[in-house]
Each structure stands twice: as C-alpha cells, then as structure tokens.
Design a protein around this motif. Structure first.
Motif, PDB file in Angstrom:
ATOM      1  N   VAL A 110       7.253  -9.355  44.938  1.00 17.03           N
ATOM      2  CA  VAL A 110       8.144  -7.980  44.542  1.00 17.03           C
ATOM      3  C   VAL A 110       7.944  -7.311  43.547  1.00 17.03           C
ATOM      4  CG1 VAL A 110      10.165  -6.565  44.315  1.00 17.03           C
ATOM      5  CG2 VAL A 110       9.991  -8.570  46.270  1.00 17.03           C
ATOM      6  N   ASP A 111       7.668  -8.064  41.977  1.00 14.52           N
ATOM      7  CA  ASP A 111       8.027  -7.520  41.306  1.00 14.52           C
ATOM      8  C   ASP A 111       5.979  -6.622  40.244  1.00 14.52           C
ATOM      9  OD1 ASP A 111       7.850  -7.262  38.365  1.00 14.52           O
ATOM     10  OD2 ASP A 111       6.744  -8.047  37.468  1.00 14.52           O
ATOM     11  N   ARG A 112       4.879  -7.554  41.113  1.00 14.18           N
ATOM     12  CA  ARG A 112       3.729  -7.599  41.163  1.00 14.18           C
ATOM     13  C   ARG A 112       3.362  -6.416  41.928  1.00 14.18           C
ATOM     14  NH1 ARG A 112      -1.159  -9.072  39.532  1.00 14.18           N
ATOM     15  NH2 ARG A 112       0.004 -10.119  38.272  1.00 14.18           N
ATOM     16  N   ILE A 113       3.744  -6.363  43.148  1.00 13.41           N
ATOM     17  CA  ILE A 113       3.995  -5.171  44.641  1.00 13.41           C
ATOM     18  C   ILE A 113       4.558  -3.950  43.981  1.00 13.41           C
ATOM     19  CG2 ILE A 113       5.954  -4.898  46.262  1.00 13.41           C
ATOM     20  CD1 ILE A 113       1.623  -4.730  47.223  1.00 13.41           C
ATOM     21  N   ALA A 114       5.335  -3.658  42.602  1.00 14.84           N
ATOM     22  CA  ALA A 114       5.670  -2.233  42.437  1.00 14.84           C
ATOM     23  C   ALA A 114       4.951  -2.006  41.711  1.00 14.84           C
ATOM     24  CB  ALA A 114       7.461  -2.962  41.789  1.00 14.84           C
ATOM     25  N   ARG A 115       4.026  -2.064  40.878  1.00 14.18           N
ATOM     26  CA  ARG A 115       2.793  -2.260  40.109  1.00 14.18           C
ATOM     27  C   ARG A 115       1.381  -1.897  41.090  1.00 14.18           C
ATOM     28  NH1 ARG A 115       6.535  -5.233  37.634  1.00 14.18           N
ATOM     29  NH2 ARG A 115       7.211  -4.246  35.685  1.00 14.18           N
ATOM     30  N   LEU A 116       1.095  -2.847  42.084  1.00 12.13           N
ATOM     31  CA  LEU A 116      -0.062  -2.755  42.711  1.00 12.13           C
ATOM     32  C   LEU A 116      -0.282  -1.530  43.009  1.00 12.13           C
ATOM     33  CD1 LEU A 116      -2.482  -4.753  43.707  1.00 12.13           C
ATOM     34  CD2 LEU A 116      -1.619  -4.941  45.686  1.00 12.13           C
ATOM     35  N   GLY A 117      -1.506  -1.228  42.972  1.00 14.18           N
ATOM     36  CA  GLY A 117      -2.138   0.188  43.879  1.00 14.18           C
ATOM     37  C   GLY A 117      -1.305   1.443  42.856  1.00 14.18           C
ATOM     38  N   ARG A 118      -0.677   0.952  41.638  1.00 10.21           N
ATOM     39  CA  ARG A 118      -0.352   2.098  41.189  1.00 10.21           C
ATOM     40  C   ARG A 118      -2.025   2.554  39.845  1.00 10.21           C
ATOM     41  NH1 ARG A 118       3.028   2.341  44.221  1.00 10.21           N
ATOM     42  NH2 ARG A 118       5.339   2.004  43.704  1.00 10.21           N
ATOM     43  N   LEU A 119      -1.601   3.650  39.099  1.00  9.64           N
ATOM     44  CA  LEU A 119      -3.154   4.587  38.588  1.00  9.64           C
ATOM     45  C   LEU A 119      -2.850   3.261  37.173  1.00  9.64           C
ATOM     46  CD1 LEU A 119      -4.772   6.214  37.976  1.00  9.64           C
ATOM     47  CD2 LEU A 119      -3.419   7.663  36.919  1.00  9.64           C
ATOM     48  N   SER A 120      -1.863   3.209  36.877  1.00  6.08           N
ATOM     49  CA  SER A 120      -1.750   2.311  35.175  1.00  6.08           C
ATOM     50  C   SER A 120      -2.156   0.508  35.562  1.00  6.08           C
ATOM     51  CB  SER A 120      -0.871   2.264  34.147  1.00  6.08           C
ATOM     52  OG  SER A 120       0.809   1.880  35.668  1.00  6.08           O
ATOM     53  N   ASN A 121      -1.923   0.576  36.766  1.00  8.91           N
ATOM     54  CA  ASN A 121      -2.643  -0.755  37.965  1.00  8.91           C
ATOM     55  C   ASN A 121      -3.807  -1.190  37.277  1.00  8.91           C
ATOM     56  OD1 ASN A 121      -2.411  -3.021  39.140  1.00  8.91           O
ATOM     57  ND2 ASN A 121      -1.243  -4.243  38.041  1.00  8.91           N
ATOM     58  N   THR A 122      -4.380  -0.217  38.233  1.00  4.89           N
ATOM     59  CA  THR A 122      -5.762  -0.280  38.560  1.00  4.89           C
ATOM     60  C   THR A 122      -7.101   0.499  37.784  1.00  4.89           C
ATOM     61  OG1 THR A 122      -5.020   0.768  40.348  1.00  4.89           O
ATOM     62  CG2 THR A 122      -7.464   0.578  40.153  1.00  4.89           C
ATOM     63  N   VAL A 123      -6.176   1.121  36.462  1.00  6.29           N
ATOM     64  CA  VAL A 123      -7.164   1.572  35.603  1.00  6.29           C
ATOM     65  C   VAL A 123      -7.020   0.179  34.582  1.00  6.29           C
ATOM     66  CG1 VAL A 123      -7.264   2.659  32.949  1.00  6.29           C
ATOM     67  CG2 VAL A 123      -6.407   3.719  35.411  1.00  6.29           C
ATOM     68  N   ASP A 124      -5.891  -0.421  34.482  1.00  6.82           N
ATOM     69  CA  ASP A 124      -5.776  -2.540  33.562  1.00  6.82           C
ATOM     70  C   ASP A 124      -7.189  -2.908  33.788  1.00  6.82           C
ATOM     71  OD1 ASP A 124      -3.885  -1.156  32.045  1.00  6.82           O
ATOM     72  OD2 ASP A 124      -2.387  -1.979  32.523  1.00  6.82           O
ATOM     73  N   ARG A 125      -6.707  -2.907  35.783  1.00  4.17           N
ATOM     74  CA  ARG A 125      -7.912  -4.237  36.126  1.00  4.17           C
ATOM     75  C   ARG A 125      -9.905  -2.865  35.674  1.00  4.17           C
ATOM     76  NH1 ARG A 125      -5.880  -7.375  39.316  1.00  4.17           N
ATOM     77  NH2 ARG A 125      -4.003  -7.876  39.291  1.00  4.17           N
ATOM     78  N   ALA A 126      -9.577  -1.665  36.106  1.00 10.68           N
ATOM     79  CA  ALA A 126     -11.309  -1.449  35.232  1.00 10.68           C
ATOM     80  C   ALA A 126     -11.461  -1.777  34.357  1.00 10.68           C
ATOM     81  CB  ALA A 126     -10.819   0.143  35.918  1.00 10.68           C
TER      82      ALA A 126
END
Length: 419
Positions: free
Chosen positions: A154-170
């Motif tokens: 639940v903690d992860r899915i709240a961030r997954l797909g958000r722009l900041s999370n995607t930029v972090d992964r890139a």
C-alpha cells in the motif's frame, strides 16, 4: 551462457506472470509438505488442531485473496498507465520491474492457491494429527506474510506511477548503466586501432536496436579462424537490413562461408532499446521527461529543472568512475570495441531540453549552471562538449527570450562557454 541467462532473467522481470507462477508452485509444495510430514515427523505429543479451525482459516484466505489480487492487478495497471502518460512511454519497463508490486501480487495469488489446495486436501482427509498441525503453522505464516506484504505494498502503490517515482527510477537506471560502462568502457574488448582497408563487413539481416553483443562468441570465433574484428554497432544502435554490424580482417586464408552467420548471431536485436548496457538510453529518457514537462500542454518547468539537476549527477558519476583495471589485458583481445563519446552523451542529455526550454528563463538559467558545472568536472572532452552545447543554447535563448534583461542574464551565465 552467462549473458543468455542474464538476458532471460531481465526478460522475466518484465513478465507479470513469472513470479506469481513460481509463488503458486511454492504454495502447492507447502501443502504437499504438510501432508508428507505425517509419515516423517515424529512427535511424542503432537498438538491437536481441529480440522474445522484450519478449514475456517483456509476458507477466509481462499475467498478474500483472489479479490485482493484482482484489486492489486488493477492498481498496478493504473500506475503503469500513469507512468507512461505523465513521464515517458520509454519509462514503462522501469515501472514494470518494481519488485515490491510484483512480489505483493505474487503473494496474493499464491495465498489464494494455498487456500484452495489446502482446503481441498483437508476436506479429503489427507492430513493426520501432525499434518494438520504443520498445515496450521503454514496457514498462520501465510496470513502473517500477506498482512506484512499488503502494508508494504500500500505504501509503494501510493507512489508507483507518480512522476517523481518514475524520474527516480530513470535516474537509477542511467546511473547503473553509466557506472557499468565506465568501469568497462569497451565491454572487455580491445581499443579501436583500425583494420586494414581490405577488411570485409558483416551486415545485419534484420531491423531493430542492438540490445546485446556477445563478445565472448566473437572472440572465440576470431581466435578459431585467425580474425581481427571491429564492432561497429554497439548496444543502443539502431540497425536496418544491410547496415554494418562489424568489420572483419581475415588472415592469409579466405574467410569460411559460415563464419559471417556465426558472427552475426552474436548481435542480439530487439524492437526497443533497453536500459541495461545502454547508458545513452537512460539519458534519453530523462531528457524526454523534461521535454514533456516543458510542452505547452503540461507547462511544468519545475520538473525540467529537477531533471537537469539529475543529469548533472549522472555526468558527475561519469567523471568520478574510473575503469576497474585501466592497464588490464582485454578479456577479448581480438575484438575491438569503440567507447562512448562525450559528445553523444551531452547531445542525448541536453539537446531536447535546449530546444523546448529556450524560451523559459528559469529553465535556461539552471541549464547554463548545469553545463558550467559539467565543464568544471575535469574531463576535457566532456567540458568541450558542454561548452559547445552552451553556445547552441545561448543562440536559441537569444532568439526566444522576450526581454533584453533576460537575454543579458543568460549571456552572463554563458560566459564560461564564450570566453
């Protein structure tokens, strides 16, 4: 073989069925293990656990876990769509590889299978006293894992797909690829010294991006036939049918007719670029995210400024990371591999940002500060490319910025490139 296993493992990480399938098999094995303990685990006074109590727990698990698994799949699909729409479609594989989400989905599906299989086995009298006790312990353990997994997910899915999370992964993907390539700039091959003018060429017979080059196969083939090879298409290159993959300098004897096919087989093509082994692709995706943020439909210069800062961090790692063994003998001495040029890296990182952000004063100010920082890192070739990029950016900014004061401010920041 190790390269093939790594490629297979990378491919399975992007398949949503792989981990749930493995988890389901483990859940079936767990139920079978509880039944097998009846004949192998000897207890003087085994605890008596009623079949009704275990059946109640398994019924709850079987009835609820499938619903939760469907909910988890829907939330993950929504997060994947959000990542593609808000960042870049090329960032989708990074979000798809999220371990926490895949592990959670696998756990929910495995708990459902465990509940169904355990319930069927229990109602058919497959367990004795010891087996029921073992099944009870496994059921409690599965419940505990499900609860812990759900809370973490639940903690992860709240961030997954958000722009900041995607930029972090890139950024993480770009840093990992940059670090790997800097430590082994020629992928284990020898420096490019050039082949003779009469060297033949091996061309591609398909269209796609080079995702991996098996240098071990190339070197073995070169040694067996007395060849010297020069790789032309490195990972990340787009090739069409007839494009040159590598050049071949043969020995005194003619080249065996079957050798070109074997050499061509060492180049693995795919429809899309991959982050692993392709440092430039991570920079391209970060630049695309910034370009999308600067589009009139989004108008989010803050994201572009954030990406520029991340790009500086990537180039800082490029300058600070040195080859693992600068004087080591190449692992594949008969294969010459070109290094990535600083010019290509700078163009991939900043060309789109310069084009889309030339009319934004705040973006251009941060861009010139970033290029000045890169020019000061101590890598002369990188500094030269950064200054050239700054001069191009200055010309575009002078043409697009509306106020003379803004133009003068940009000129002051660009003095490091024009002096």
């Amino acid at each position: 073989m190790s390269h093939r296993l790594m490629t297979l493992a990378q491919s399975l990480r992007q398949r949503l069925w792989a981990r749930p399938l493995a988890a389901c098999l483990l859940s079936i094995v767990a139920v079978a293990l509880a039944a097998a303990l009846d004949g192998s685990w000897r207890l003087e006074d085994p605890p008596e656990v009623s079949a009704e109590s275990i059946e109640s727990l398994l019924s709850i698990m079987a009835s609820s876990m499938l619903v939760i698994a469907i909910f988890a799949a829907g939330a993950m699909v929504a997060a994947y769509a959000s990542a593609s729409n808000t960042a870049s479609p090329r960032s989708f594989p990074l979000v798809l590889e999220d371990d926490v989400s895949q592990n959670a989905y696998s756990m929910f599906v495995a708990a459902f299978i465990f509940g169904v299989v355990g319930l069927v086995a229990l109602q058919n009298g497959s367990f004795g006293t010891v087996g029921r006790f073992a099944l009870f312990l496994e059921t409690v353990a599965v419940f505990a894992l499900v609860i812990l997994t759900f809370v973490r997910w639940v903690d992860r899915i709240a961030r997954l797909g958000r722009l900041s999370n995607t930029v972090d992964r890139a950024e993480e993907a770009a840093l990992a690829a940059i670090r790997e390539r800097r430590q082994d700039p020629r992928l284990g091959g020898a420096p490019v010294t050039g082949l003779a003018d009469h060297a033949s060429e091996v061309s591609a017979n398909d269209v796609g991006y080079v995702c991996r080059v098996d240098l071990a196969t190339l070197d073995d083939c070169a040694e067996a036939h007395g060849l010297l090879l020069e790789v032309v298409a490195v990972p990340g290159c787009f090739v069409a049918t007839g494009d040159v993959l590598l050049r071949v300098q043969a020995g005194p004897t003619d080249l065996d007719p079957g050798v070109p096919a074997r050499l061509r087989h060492a180049f693995h093509l795919d429809r899309a670029r991959q982050f692993g082994g392709d440092p430039r692709f991570g920079l391209v995706v970060l630049s695309e995210i910034a370009g999308r943020a600067l589009s009139p439909a989004v108008n989010d210069p803050g994201t572009a400024i954030d990406v520029i800062g991340r790009l500086v961090r990537v180039f800082d790692l490029w300058c600070r990371t040195l080859p693992a063994s600068p004087t080591a003998v190449p692992r594949y001495p008969r294969v010459q591999v070109p290094e990535i040029s600083a010019e290509a890296l700078v163009e991939d990182a900043f060309t789109a940002i310069v084009r889309d952000g030339a009319g934004s004063i705040e973006v251009m100010c941060r861009l010139f500060k970033a290029l000045a920082a890169i020019a000061s890192f101590g890598d002369e070739s990188l500094a030269r490319c950064a200054r050239h990029q700054a001069r191009d950016a200055l010309r575009l900014a002078e043409a697009r910025l509306p106020l003379p004061a803004q133009v003068q401010r940009i000129r002051d920041l660009a003095r490091f490139a024009t002096s």
